[in-house]
Design a protein around this motif. Structure first.
Motif, PDB file in Angstrom:
ATOM      1  N   UNK A 104      -6.443  13.474  -1.206  1.00 26.76           N
ATOM      2  CA  UNK A 104      -5.831  13.005  -2.446  1.00 26.76           C
ATOM      3  C   UNK A 104      -5.763  14.146  -3.449  1.00 26.76           C
ATOM      4  N   UNK A 105      -6.870  14.863  -3.616  1.00 34.79           N
ATOM      5  CA  UNK A 105      -6.902  15.984  -4.559  1.00 34.79           C
ATOM      6  C   UNK A 105      -5.859  17.038  -4.188  1.00 34.79           C
ATOM      7  N   UNK A 106      -5.670  17.298  -2.898  1.00 31.92           N
ATOM      8  CA  UNK A 106      -4.660  18.270  -2.459  1.00 31.92           C
ATOM      9  C   UNK A 106      -3.255  17.799  -2.849  1.00 31.92           C
ATOM     10  N   UNK A 107      -2.989  16.511  -2.719  1.00 29.72           N
ATOM     11  CA  UNK A 107      -1.682  15.966  -3.110  1.00 29.72           C
ATOM     12  C   UNK A 107      -1.481  16.045  -4.618  1.00 29.72           C
ATOM     13  N   UNK A 108      -2.529  15.730  -5.377  1.00 33.86           N
ATOM     14  CA  UNK A 108      -2.455  15.835  -6.837  1.00 33.86           C
ATOM     15  C   UNK A 108      -2.206  17.295  -7.222  1.00 33.86           C
ATOM     16  N   UNK A 109      -2.948  18.203  -6.604  1.00 32.50           N
ATOM     17  CA  UNK A 109      -2.803  19.633  -6.880  1.00 32.50           C
ATOM     18  C   UNK A 109      -1.382  20.107  -6.592  1.00 32.50           C
ATOM     19  N   UNK A 110      -0.845  19.708  -5.447  1.00 29.19           N
ATOM     20  CA  UNK A 110       0.518  20.099  -5.080  1.00 29.19           C
ATOM     21  C   UNK A 110       1.529  19.531  -6.075  1.00 29.19           C
ATOM     22  N   UNK A 111       1.334  18.300  -6.491  1.00 31.68           N
ATOM     23  CA  UNK A 111       2.250  17.674  -7.442  1.00 31.68           C
ATOM     24  C   UNK A 111       2.208  18.308  -8.821  1.00 31.68           C
ATOM     25  N   UNK A 112       1.023  18.761  -9.234  1.00 31.83           N
ATOM     26  CA  UNK A 112       0.867  19.370 -10.554  1.00 31.83           C
ATOM     27  C   UNK A 112       1.069  20.885 -10.531  1.00 31.83           C
ATOM     28  N   UNK A 113       0.945  21.469  -9.346  1.00 31.04           N
ATOM     29  CA  UNK A 113       1.063  22.912  -9.255  1.00 31.04           C
ATOM     30  C   UNK A 113      -0.163  23.646  -9.775  1.00 31.04           C
ATOM     31  N   UNK A 114      -1.310  22.997  -9.730  1.00 34.29           N
ATOM     32  CA  UNK A 114      -2.580  23.619 -10.133  1.00 34.29           C
ATOM     33  C   UNK A 114      -3.714  22.880  -9.446  1.00 34.29           C
ATOM     34  N   UNK A 115      -4.850  23.540  -9.263  1.00 36.97           N
ATOM     35  CA  UNK A 115      -5.926  22.913  -8.495  1.00 36.97           C
ATOM     36  C   UNK A 115      -6.590  21.733  -9.198  1.00 36.97           C
ATOM     37  N   UNK A 163       0.856  -1.186   0.000  1.00 41.89           N
ATOM     38  CA  UNK A 163       0.000   0.000   0.000  1.00 41.89           C
ATOM     39  C   UNK A 163       0.890   1.234   0.000  1.00 41.89           C
ATOM     40  N   UNK A 164       0.255   2.366  -0.181  1.00 35.25           N
ATOM     41  CA  UNK A 164       0.977   3.624  -0.129  1.00 35.25           C
ATOM     42  C   UNK A 164       1.289   4.021   1.304  1.00 35.25           C
ATOM     43  N   UNK A 165       2.081   5.077   1.493  1.00 34.46           N
ATOM     44  CA  UNK A 165       2.502   5.478   2.824  1.00 34.46           C
ATOM     45  C   UNK A 165       1.468   6.288   3.608  1.00 34.46           C
ATOM     46  N   UNK A 166       0.393   6.746   2.931  1.00 31.76           N
ATOM     47  CA  UNK A 166      -0.602   7.588   3.591  1.00 31.76           C
ATOM     48  C   UNK A 166      -2.007   7.082   3.269  1.00 31.76           C
ATOM     49  N   UNK A 167      -2.892   7.206   4.228  1.00 33.11           N
ATOM     50  CA  UNK A 167      -4.308   6.923   4.030  1.00 33.11           C
ATOM     51  C   UNK A 167      -5.005   8.259   3.809  1.00 33.11           C
ATOM     52  N   UNK A 171     -14.312  -2.049   3.085  1.00 36.85           N
ATOM     53  CA  UNK A 171     -13.549  -1.111   2.258  1.00 36.85           C
ATOM     54  C   UNK A 171     -12.422  -0.504   3.085  1.00 36.85           C
ATOM     55  N   UNK A 172     -12.727  -0.101   4.326  1.00 37.83           N
ATOM     56  CA  UNK A 172     -11.680   0.446   5.199  1.00 37.83           C
ATOM     57  C   UNK A 172     -10.579  -0.571   5.442  1.00 37.83           C
ATOM     58  N   UNK A 173     -10.965  -1.805   5.715  1.00 39.78           N
ATOM     59  CA  UNK A 173      -9.994  -2.855   5.986  1.00 39.78           C
ATOM     60  C   UNK A 173      -9.098  -3.126   4.769  1.00 39.78           C
ATOM     61  N   UNK A 174      -9.686  -3.099   3.594  1.00 37.80           N
ATOM     62  CA  UNK A 174      -8.961  -3.422   2.369  1.00 37.80           C
ATOM     63  C   UNK A 174      -8.159  -2.238   1.845  1.00 37.80           C
ATOM     64  N   UNK A 175      -8.732  -1.045   1.912  1.00 33.12           N
ATOM     65  CA  UNK A 175      -8.163   0.101   1.203  1.00 33.12           C
ATOM     66  C   UNK A 175      -7.398   1.103   2.049  1.00 33.12           C
ATOM     67  N   UNK A 176      -7.735   1.233   3.316  1.00 34.75           N
ATOM     68  CA  UNK A 176      -7.258   2.410   4.042  1.00 34.75           C
ATOM     69  C   UNK A 176      -5.943   2.247   4.797  1.00 34.75           C
TER      70      UNK A 176
END
Length: 160
Positions: free
Chosen positions: A68-79, A58-62, A120-125
């Motif tokens: 997620x959108x905030x991380x995508x925005x920060x990575x792309x430099x746009x909202x 899994x990834x390092x953050x839940x 879903x929480x058990x599997x994904x989060x």
């Protein structure tokens, strides 16, 4: 859930043109997003140490949808915003792309998550935790992954 889903043509188009990522899962659902590359790296590490058994990569953050959108925005430099897509709409789009009946097959996992949020929480989060054979494994965070793939989210060579 794979970050690589952001690279499918319809998702990239929505991110580039509308500033929206809309998977068929509730924005409140926490997900430890990972990537195909991280899963492959983990598999190689496990093979190299002759590990056996079941492993959860899994990834390092839940993250919920807004995080997620905030991380995508920060990575792309746009909202970029997160907007959950209705599963029925998702299934129709999959049918149009992959053939009749495929939407229901692929959509069934999202219907399961919707009907069973505790599963879903058990599997994904749950984020990645140290495991035997993967002591040195460090999964890529969303913002870094987006930056590594930033070129894929450019339109006419310019960020939108």
């Amino acid at each position: 859930m794979y970050l690589d889903n952001l690279l499918k043509p319809s998702a990239r188009r929505e991110i580039i043109e509308d500033g929206v990522f809309s998977p068929p899962i509730a924005a409140s659902q926490r997900i430890a997003w990972t990537s195909v590359d991280d899963c492959a790296r983990a598999a190689v590490e496990l093979l190299e140490c002759s590990a056996t058994g079941d492993y959860r990569i899994a990834g390092p953050q839940s993250l919920d949808g807004d995080e997620l959108a905030a991380c995508i925005s920060a990575g792309l430099g746009r909202p970029v915003a997160y907007r959950a897509q209705a599963i029925d709409v998702f299934e129709r789009e999959v049918d149009a792309t992959m053939g009749a009946g495929m939407g229901k097959r692929i959509g069934s996992k999202f219907r399961y998550f919707e009907a069973h949020p505790e599963e879903a929480d058990s599997i994904l989060s749950r984020p990645c935790t140290p495991q035997s054979g993967l002591e040195e494994f460090k999964p890529t965070d969303v913002q870094t992954w987006i930056r590594l793939h930033q070129r894929d989210f450019l339109c006419d060579g310019e960020p939108q």
